[in-house]
Design an enzyme around this catalytic site. Structure first.
Site, PDB file in Angstrom:
ATOM      1  N   ALA A   1      14.042  -9.231  -4.243  1.00 38.93           N
ATOM      2  CA  ALA A   1      14.546  -8.854  -5.566  1.00 38.93           C
ATOM      3  C   ALA A   1      14.029  -7.473  -5.956  1.00 38.93           C
ATOM      4  O   ALA A   1      12.950  -7.068  -5.521  1.00 38.93           O
ATOM      5  CB  ALA A   1      14.108  -9.884  -6.613  1.00 38.93           C
TER       6      ALA A   1
ATOM      7  N   TRP B   1      -2.126  -7.151  -6.395  1.00 40.89           N
ATOM      8  CA  TRP B   1      -2.458  -6.220  -7.475  1.00 40.89           C
ATOM      9  C   TRP B   1      -1.240  -5.466  -7.997  1.00 40.89           C
ATOM     10  O   TRP B   1      -1.091  -5.268  -9.212  1.00 40.89           O
ATOM     11  CB  TRP B   1      -3.550  -5.240  -7.045  1.00 40.89           C
ATOM     12  CG  TRP B   1      -4.017  -4.389  -8.177  1.00 40.89           C
ATOM     13  CD1 TRP B   1      -3.890  -3.037  -8.312  1.00 40.89           C
ATOM     14  CD2 TRP B   1      -4.666  -4.837  -9.381  1.00 40.89           C
ATOM     15  NE1 TRP B   1      -4.423  -2.610  -9.505  1.00 40.89           N
ATOM     16  CE2 TRP B   1      -4.909  -3.704 -10.180  1.00 40.89           C
ATOM     17  CE3 TRP B   1      -5.066  -6.094  -9.846  1.00 40.89           C
ATOM     18  CZ2 TRP B   1      -5.532  -3.781 -11.423  1.00 40.89           C
ATOM     19  CZ3 TRP B   1      -5.686  -6.174 -11.089  1.00 40.89           C
ATOM     20  CH2 TRP B   1      -5.914  -5.027 -11.861  1.00 40.89           C
TER      21      TRP B   1
ATOM     22  N   HIS C   1       0.831  -1.205   0.000  1.00 43.97           N
ATOM     23  CA  HIS C   1       0.000   0.000   0.000  1.00 43.97           C
ATOM     24  C   HIS C   1       0.867   1.256   0.000  1.00 43.97           C
ATOM     25  O   HIS C   1       0.526   2.252  -0.645  1.00 43.97           O
ATOM     26  CB  HIS C   1      -0.900   0.015   1.244  1.00 43.97           C
ATOM     27  CG  HIS C   1      -1.954  -1.029   1.250  1.00 43.97           C
ATOM     28  ND1 HIS C   1      -3.304  -0.731   1.174  1.00 43.97           N
ATOM     29  CD2 HIS C   1      -1.881  -2.379   1.310  1.00 43.97           C
ATOM     30  CE1 HIS C   1      -4.004  -1.858   1.203  1.00 43.97           C
ATOM     31  NE2 HIS C   1      -3.163  -2.867   1.291  1.00 43.97           N
TER      32      HIS C   1
ATOM     33  N   GLY D   1      -7.290 -12.890   0.063  1.00 45.66           N
ATOM     34  CA  GLY D   1      -7.833 -11.577  -0.247  1.00 45.66           C
ATOM     35  C   GLY D   1      -8.317 -11.440  -1.675  1.00 45.66           C
ATOM     36  O   GLY D   1      -9.051 -12.288  -2.196  1.00 45.66           O
ATOM     37  N   ASP D   2      -7.891 -10.363  -2.335  1.00 44.85           N
ATOM     38  CA  ASP D   2      -8.337 -10.060  -3.689  1.00 44.85           C
ATOM     39  C   ASP D   2      -7.596 -10.857  -4.747  1.00 44.85           C
ATOM     40  O   ASP D   2      -7.925 -10.777  -5.933  1.00 44.85           O
ATOM     41  CB  ASP D   2      -8.143  -8.568  -3.966  1.00 44.85           C
ATOM     42  CG  ASP D   2      -6.672  -8.153  -3.913  1.00 44.85           C
ATOM     43  OD1 ASP D   2      -5.906  -8.776  -3.160  1.00 44.85           O
ATOM     44  OD2 ASP D   2      -6.305  -7.195  -4.617  1.00 44.85           O
ATOM     45  N   GLN D   3      -6.606 -11.636  -4.335  1.00 45.68           N
ATOM     46  CA  GLN D   3      -5.740 -12.312  -5.308  1.00 45.68           C
ATOM     47  C   GLN D   3      -6.487 -13.353  -6.133  1.00 45.68           C
ATOM     48  O   GLN D   3      -6.166 -13.571  -7.307  1.00 45.68           O
ATOM     49  CB  GLN D   3      -4.558 -12.937  -4.572  1.00 45.68           C
ATOM     50  CG  GLN D   3      -3.667 -11.903  -3.903  1.00 45.68           C
ATOM     51  CD  GLN D   3      -2.770 -12.478  -2.830  1.00 45.68           C
ATOM     52  OE1 GLN D   3      -2.610 -13.702  -2.726  1.00 45.68           O
ATOM     53  NE2 GLN D   3      -2.186 -11.612  -2.010  1.00 45.68           N
TER      54      GLN D   3
ATOM     55  N   THR E   1      -5.303   0.784  -3.737  1.00 47.20           N
ATOM     56  CA  THR E   1      -4.095   0.147  -4.246  1.00 47.20           C
ATOM     57  C   THR E   1      -4.372  -1.252  -4.776  1.00 47.20           C
ATOM     58  O   THR E   1      -3.482  -1.884  -5.347  1.00 47.20           O
ATOM     59  CB  THR E   1      -3.002   0.093  -3.164  1.00 47.20           C
ATOM     60  OG1 THR E   1      -3.514  -0.563  -2.006  1.00 47.20           O
ATOM     61  CG2 THR E   1      -2.561   1.497  -2.781  1.00 47.20           C
TER      62      THR E   1
ATOM     63  N   ASP F   1      -4.676   6.413   1.519  1.00 46.84           N
ATOM     64  CA  ASP F   1      -5.112   5.083   1.095  1.00 46.84           C
ATOM     65  C   ASP F   1      -6.530   4.856   1.611  1.00 46.84           C
ATOM     66  O   ASP F   1      -6.853   5.234   2.741  1.00 46.84           O
ATOM     67  CB  ASP F   1      -4.142   4.063   1.710  1.00 46.84           C
ATOM     68  CG  ASP F   1      -4.287   2.662   1.164  1.00 46.84           C
ATOM     69  OD1 ASP F   1      -5.413   2.134   1.182  1.00 46.84           O
ATOM     70  OD2 ASP F   1      -3.275   2.078   0.752  1.00 46.84           O
TER      71      ASP F   1
END
EC number: 2.4.1.202
Length: 462
Positions: free
Chosen positions: A336, A356, A24, A376-378, A137, A115
């Site tokens: 990374a 996201w 976020h 979640g939203d995945q 986000t 946010d």
């Protein structure tokens, strides 16, 4: 006589308050840089450790004390964490903003930009008479999910029942029941109440900003605008809009840039990048299965195994036998520089949790995805990637299993379907760049009109 905005930048001052989760924090602070580059002065209210040296010299920084039990913060109970942070933040934020307005005058601040997870901040700003802009986000589709959440519970879609997992959800196409937004580590009612507060706060906002592309969510953005009667702006891809923003919250593992040198030695489009973001976790047996799936695929890879990826373990040594199997073909790093990795010509695929930010970054670099959502939203993001936009393959199964891991990788790299996915992703990459004015043919005396242009105009009108 000097204007009350003197010293605040040509366009006025924006108070920016990012939410203290890495996924976020970065989009909000990145958009703040874009606003700053367009003549707006920035004051950062912050609840977490950050280094002012990472930001432009004329930024101002104001700490806001936000407290929560460390044990809660270390848990996976997202609903309780976000609810607690909002409750703790409300009074200190009001005090800090009131003090700023008293010291410099109401006209010194154009707006508060925050946010939507800071629902208390959106509400407090409006209460104090300061226009508030909320940034989502996650995808626009996720806010649509927030708005429908109570209906989903009332109609029996949630909690998810085994016998209904494959059923379509007519109220929220293209989802199946198993794709619905949920956090299995949080209480369903507490999560629903949190989402309801977020929607209520968003409805009071003076504008909503989405880290998304008009190309992929035009209808959903229009639906949100109509339902909430709030201006909406799609400003992705932020990683292309402000490509040099590297600052982050302290405590995040330092990126291992050596993987970029290793990528330089690989063939174009040959490497699979594997990362589950900054928060998603897996059980030890899933880690073992994923490791063997990568080994069995015979595909070169860069795999991010951060310290808290495996539940119950601080580090993730490769299982017995895997290290020998992948030596010289795959490397493991604790973290990374993801944007640079995805932009590297050697990378031809991304095995992702479909957070996201990761999804947007993959699209902006034209890297096809192997989708492995965790919470979640995945799940919903995966459905769009695989079934609507058709720029990725689904890693089938609720638990990671080596055979399915190998099969999903093989589909992306070794089939006609995979080639078609790669071609579609190239088109998405071009369209995403054009959405922020990159590669757009315009009159020499004009600048391309984008949602960011409109957003800046709105802020300067406050």
């Amino acid at each position: 006589m000097a204007s009350s905005r003197t010293g605040a930048g040509a366009g006025g001052r924006v108070v920016v308050f990012p939410f203290p989760f890495q996924g976020h924090f970065n989009p909000v602070m990145r958009l703040a840089r874009a606003l700053h580059a367009r003549g707006l002065a920035i004051t950062v209210f912050h609840s977490g450790a950050l280094d002012p040296a990472d930001y432009p010299a004329d930024y101002r920084f104001v700490p806001v004390t936000v407290e929560a039990d460390p044990k809660l913060l270390a848990s996976e109970d997202i609903a309780a964490i976000v609810t607690t942070l909002n409750a703790s933040c409300d009074a200190p934020f009001r005090a800090r903003l009131s003090a700023l307005l008293a010291a410099e005058g109401r006209d010194s601040v154009r707006c508060v930009f925050t946010d939507v997870s800071w629902n208390a901040v959106l509400t407090a700003s409006s209460d104090l008479g300061v226009p508030a802009l909320g940034m989502m986000t996650a995808s626009a589709a996720s806010l649509r999910d927030y708005m429908a959440y109570r209906t989903l519970i009332d109609k029996g879609y949630l909690p998810v029942k085994e016998e209904r997992k494959e059923d379509p959800v007519p109220e929220l196409p293209p989802y199946l029941v198993k794709d619905l937004l949920r956090v299995d580590t949080s209480d369903l009612e507490e999560f629903a109440e949190l989402l309801a507060r977020t929607v209520t706060a968003a409805r009071r906002a003076s504008g909503l900003i989405f880290n998304t592309f008009p190309l992929i969510e035009t209808d959903t953005l229009a639906e949100i605008h109509k339902a909430l009667s709030v201006p909406v702006f799609a400003v992705a891809p932020l990683n292309k809009l402000v490509p040099t923003a590297t600052a982050s919250l302290h405590g995040v593992v330092q990126a291992d840039r050596g993987c970029l040198q290793w990528l330089d030695t690989q063939q174009p489009g040959s490497v699979l990048y594997v990362s589950f973001g900054s928060m998603a976790a897996m059980d030890p047996h899933e880690f073992v299965e994923l490791a063997w799936g990568l080994a069995d695929s015979k595909r070169p890879f860069v795999w991010v195994v951060r310290p808290n990826l495996i539940r119950g373990f601080e580090s993730g040594a490769l299982p017995d036998g895997v290290e020998d199997e992948v030596r010289g073909r795959g490397i493991v790093v604790a973290w990374a520089p993801q944007e640079e990795v995805l932009a590297h010509p050697a990378v031809g695929g991304f095995l992702t949790h479909n957070g996201w930010n990761s999804t947007v970054e993959a699209i902006s670099e034209g890297v096809p995805m192997v989708c492995c959502p965790r919470h979640g939203d995945q799940f919903g993001n995966m459905r769009y990637v695989c079934d609507v936009w058709k720029v990725g393959t689904e890693l089938v199964g609720e638990q990671l299993e080596r055979g399915q891991v190998k099969a999903a990788i093989d589909r992306l790299f070794g089939t006609k379907e995979g080639e078609e996915i790669k071609e579609r992703m190239k088109e998405f990459k071009i369209a995403a760049a054009k959405g922020i004015g990159i590669g757009v043919d315009v009159d020499e005396t004009a600048s391309p009109r984008t949602d960011l242009t409109d957003l800046v105009d709105l802020i300067k009108s406050f």
